[in-house]
Design a protein around this motif. Structure first.
Motif, PDB file in Angstrom:
ATOM      1  N   HIS A 147       0.835  -1.201   0.000  1.00 31.86           N
ATOM      2  CA  HIS A 147       0.000   0.000   0.000  1.00 31.86           C
ATOM      3  C   HIS A 147       0.873   1.256   0.000  1.00 31.86           C
ATOM      4  CE1 HIS A 147      -2.873   2.533   2.728  1.00 31.86           C
ATOM      5  NE2 HIS A 147      -3.076   2.839   1.461  1.00 31.86           N
ATOM      6  N   ARG A 150      -7.008   3.810   4.810  1.00 29.55           N
ATOM      7  CA  ARG A 150      -7.241   3.958   3.373  1.00 29.55           C
ATOM      8  C   ARG A 150      -7.669   5.398   3.118  1.00 29.55           C
ATOM      9  NH1 ARG A 150     -10.973   0.804  -1.098  1.00 29.55           N
ATOM     10  NH2 ARG A 150     -10.355   2.216  -2.774  1.00 29.55           N
ATOM     11  N   SER A 209      -8.392  -1.296 -10.688  1.00 33.19           N
ATOM     12  CA  SER A 209      -9.253  -2.451 -10.958  1.00 33.19           C
ATOM     13  C   SER A 209     -10.176  -2.698  -9.773  1.00 33.19           C
ATOM     14  CB  SER A 209      -8.409  -3.704 -11.213  1.00 33.19           C
ATOM     15  OG  SER A 209      -7.788  -4.117 -10.001  1.00 33.19           O
ATOM     16  N   THR A 210     -11.214  -3.468 -10.003  1.00 36.08           N
ATOM     17  CA  THR A 210     -12.136  -3.851  -8.940  1.00 36.08           C
ATOM     18  C   THR A 210     -11.395  -4.608  -7.847  1.00 36.08           C
ATOM     19  OG1 THR A 210     -13.951  -3.972 -10.516  1.00 36.08           O
ATOM     20  CG2 THR A 210     -14.246  -5.146  -8.435  1.00 36.08           C
ATOM     21  N   GLU A 211     -10.489  -5.501  -8.241  1.00 39.11           N
ATOM     22  CA  GLU A 211      -9.727  -6.299  -7.263  1.00 39.11           C
ATOM     23  C   GLU A 211      -8.868  -5.410  -6.374  1.00 39.11           C
ATOM     24  OE1 GLU A 211      -9.727  -6.914 -10.600  1.00 39.11           O
ATOM     25  OE2 GLU A 211     -10.970  -8.709 -10.632  1.00 39.11           O
ATOM     26  N   GLU A 212      -8.170  -4.443  -6.989  1.00 38.86           N
ATOM     27  CA  GLU A 212      -7.339  -3.538  -6.195  1.00 38.86           C
ATOM     28  C   GLU A 212      -8.210  -2.739  -5.232  1.00 38.86           C
ATOM     29  OE1 GLU A 212      -4.132   0.130  -6.624  1.00 38.86           O
ATOM     30  OE2 GLU A 212      -5.057  -0.684  -8.438  1.00 38.86           O
ATOM     31  N   ASN A 213      -9.322  -2.235  -5.704  1.00 44.37           N
ATOM     32  CA  ASN A 213     -10.231  -1.464  -4.867  1.00 44.37           C
ATOM     33  C   ASN A 213     -10.699  -2.271  -3.666  1.00 44.37           C
ATOM     34  OD1 ASN A 213     -11.795   0.891  -4.272  1.00 44.37           O
ATOM     35  ND2 ASN A 213     -13.587  -0.179  -5.066  1.00 44.37           N
ATOM     36  N   GLU A 214     -11.046  -3.525  -3.881  1.00 48.61           N
ATOM     37  CA  GLU A 214     -11.492  -4.393  -2.793  1.00 48.61           C
ATOM     38  C   GLU A 214     -10.367  -4.673  -1.802  1.00 48.61           C
ATOM     39  OE1 GLU A 214     -13.187  -7.782  -4.784  1.00 48.61           O
ATOM     40  OE2 GLU A 214     -14.974  -6.659  -5.380  1.00 48.61           O
ATOM     41  N   LEU A 215      -9.154  -4.918  -2.301  1.00 45.32           N
ATOM     42  CA  LEU A 215      -8.018  -5.168  -1.410  1.00 45.32           C
ATOM     43  C   LEU A 215      -7.696  -3.949  -0.558  1.00 45.32           C
ATOM     44  CD1 LEU A 215      -5.627  -7.276  -3.640  1.00 45.32           C
ATOM     45  CD2 LEU A 215      -6.545  -7.941  -1.419  1.00 45.32           C
ATOM     46  N   ASP A 238      -9.641  -2.004   0.791  1.00 48.66           N
ATOM     47  CA  ASP A 238     -10.546  -1.943   1.942  1.00 48.66           C
ATOM     48  C   ASP A 238      -9.969  -2.665   3.155  1.00 48.66           C
ATOM     49  OD1 ASP A 238     -12.493  -0.394   0.745  1.00 48.66           O
ATOM     50  OD2 ASP A 238     -13.662  -2.125   0.049  1.00 48.66           O
ATOM     51  N   GLY A 239      -8.966  -3.522   2.951  1.00 46.34           N
ATOM     52  CA  GLY A 239      -8.390  -4.293   4.042  1.00 46.34           C
ATOM     53  C   GLY A 239      -6.972  -3.916   4.425  1.00 46.34           C
TER      54      GLY A 239
END
Length: 108
Positions: free
Chosen positions: A50, A79, A65-71, A73-74
């Motif tokens: 990060h 963030r 990407s959607t995957e990066e955006n979701e990751l 969040d954790g």
């Protein structure tokens, strides 16, 4: 060769030369930048690479990407709107001089 300016949590700046096409994460780990853990080796699975992108550089980056955006969040550190995973940022000539701040931690 383009360069990356890493800003450490203590505000120390470290400029590293990069190769076009390499991910920011590869550049950071290859030069021993503290603060980029990259536990998954750049496979966008762990969020331990990060970074905070300086606001002036955000428009030059490829879309998230959607995957990066979701990751994101954790992530362990806060963030922010300028948060990105360095494994998903590929160096280009247009990114020469990009400024990235490192979070205080990559682990919860």
């Amino acid at each position: 060769m383009p360069s990356i300016n890493f800003i450490h949590p203590d505000q120390r700046s470290e400029r590293i030369e990069a190769t076009i096409g390499d991910s920011v994460m590869q550049v950071a780990t290859g030069h021993g930048i503290d603060g980029i853990v990259a536990e998954c080796g750049g496979n966008a699975m762990c969020a331990t690479c990060h970074v905070y992108v300086d606001e002036g550089w955000l428009a030059r980056l490829a879309a998230m990407s959607t995957e990066e955006n979701e990751l994101l969040d954790g992530v362990a550190a806060e963030r922010r709107p300028n948060s990105r995973l360095s494994c998903q940022l590929r160096m280009t000539a247009e990114l020469d001089g990009i400024v990235l701040s490192l979070p205080r931690t990559q682990h919860a």
